[in-house]
Design an enzyme around this catalytic site. Structure first.
Site, PDB file in Angstrom:
ATOM      1  CB  CYS A  31       2.494   8.016  -8.913  1.00  0.00           C
ATOM      2  SG  CYS A  31       2.277   6.715  -7.611  1.00  0.00           S
TER       3      CYS A  31
ATOM      4  CB  CYS B  44       0.502   4.806  -9.294  1.00  0.00           C
ATOM      5  SG  CYS B  44       0.683   5.970  -7.893  1.00  0.00           S
ATOM      6  CG  ASP B  45       1.183   5.231 -13.202  1.00  0.00           C
ATOM      7  OD1 ASP B  45       0.196   4.550 -13.152  1.00  0.00           O
ATOM      8  OD2 ASP B  45       1.344   6.364 -13.414  1.00  0.00           O
TER       9      ASP B  45
END
Ligand code: FAD
Ligand code: NAP
Length: 330
Positions: free
Chosen positions: A149, A152-153
């Site tokens: 992701c 997300c990261d």
């Protein structure tokens, strides 16, 4: 003995499960659209959101193909869909269905919280989950340099080099998004052409920070043990089998998704790949009264708008099923 006596509590019968006309499992575009339609049909649906309220679009940024919005942030779109479903009267529950019994009527669902409910009809919209390469090194570095992701990261890779694995829309989108942070993005794809949309490919090829390595598979992710972290990857050519290594601080795996059909694996007919089988042109599964919509059943289109369309179909199919059930009971 007081009412709090544990002995009494133990002997007390479990409360009867709530009974619903329609239970919707999943809160992506399919689930929320089904909830809007079922609520407007006065079926008082309950929707159980699962571990990822809002579904897959909550892990992306711009969505540019949702009709009516030239560009909308995925998470914002899903907040709006939830609000829409609530406004129409759907009950939205933050919980996860852990067991479904489709062998008896009414159907029975048990949730992570311990809540139990029965339903005359069930709409399954549990979508899909990220697929992994299946390498031991990938598992070892998950959360320590390996991710599925970018939204997300990505932030953790400011000024660093990253690899994105895959050749679909997700991989290309992730690669483009990561250029906001990383100094260099290398897309590694096992073939010589991408399956991503043309417009996305054009953006990818034009980006100065992105390189593409064609005809290569990641066979190992290399890294340090202490502290745990990625240093690169070993690639194997899919044309001549030769291996090479590239340096990277992070590896983003974007090789597609697997349908989330575990709940019903032994209860419904599935197609190859674990997709729930439905009667052609409908959302009816192999068990009357159980309907499936969205990425859970679709291995071809897998879009927000097609999932939403199938959510609509599932609610209409459930409404027809329940009308027939009522007529038969009368
Ligand atoms: P999902 O969105 O997968 O939602 C599944 C839902 O089921 C989740 O809420 C989950 O919590 C719930 N669930 C699962 N198991 C349980 C359980 N046991 N109990 C209760 N709930 C459960 N499509 C586009 O059209 N445009 C795009 O720009 C686009 N971008 C994308 C970007 C990324 C990074 C990804 C991964 C996908 C993208 N897609 C895009 C595809 C799109 O997100 C999916 O096609 C769509 O979200 C599928 O919707 P769905 O409702 O079937 O399921
Ligand atoms: P996808 O279209 O299935 O693509 C998966 C990619 O990963 C393919 O290129 C595939 O290679 C590769 N791959 C699969 N297994 C692999 C493995 N073990 N090792 C190496 N590579 C592997 O998946 P997706 O990109 O996640 O897209 C899923 C759906 O969501 C699609 O329908 C897509 O259109 C949609 N989506 C849409 C948007 C958008 O509209 N902007 C954005 C994201 C996703 P091959 O090509 O060789 O098969």
């Amino acid at each position: 003995m007081s009412a709090q006596d544990p002995a009494i509590a133990q002997d007390a019968p479990a409360p009867a499960p709530d009974h619903l006309r329609v239970l919707i499992v999943g809160s992506g575009p399919a689930g929320y659209t089904a909830a809007v339609y079922a609520a407007r049909a006065m079926l008082k649906p309950r929707l159980v959101q699962g571990m990822q309220p809002g579904g897959q679009l909550t892990i992306t940024t711009e969505v540019e193909n949702w009709p009516g919005d030239a560009s909308v942030q995925g998470p914002d779109l899903m907040v709006r869909m939830e609000a829409h479903a609530r406004a129409m009267g759907a009950e939205i529950v933050t919980d996860t269905v852990t067991r479904l019994d489709l062998s008896a009527r009414p159907f029975l669902a048990e949730c992570d919280s311990g809540a139990r409910m029965t339903a005359d009809a069930v709409i399954l919209a549990t979508g899909a989950q990220a697929r992994w390469l299946g390498l031991p090194s990938e598992q070892m570095f998950q959360g320590f340099g390996v991710s599925a992701c970018a939204t997300c990261d990505g932030f953790f890779y400011r000024g660093k080099q990253v690899i994105v694995v895959g050749g679909g829309n997700t991989a290309v989108e992730e690669a483009l998004f990561l250029t906001n942070f990383a100094s260099k993005v290398t897309l590694v794809h096992r073939r010589a052409s991408l399956r991503a949309e043309r417009i996305m490919q054009d953006r990818l090829f034009a980006h100065p920070k992105i390189d593409v390595i064609w005809n290569a598979e990641v066979v190992e992710i290399t890294g340090d043990q202490s502290p745990l972290g990625v240093t690169g990857a070993v690639l194997r050519s899919t044309t001549d089998g030769t291996t090479s290594t590239i340096a990277a601080d992070g590896v983003f795996v974007a090789i597609g998704h697997t349908p989330a059909s575990e709940l019903v694996r032994d209860q419904l007919d599935l197609r190859e790949g674990g997709y729930v089988w439905v009667h052609p042109g409908s959302t009816r599964t192999s068990v009357p009264g159980v309907f499936a919509a969205g990425d859970l059943t679709d291995d071809v289109y897998r879009q927000a708008v097609t999932s939403a369309g199938m959510g609509c179909m599932a609610a209409l199919d459930a409404e027809h099923y329940l009308s027939a059930l009522d007529a038969a009971r009368a």
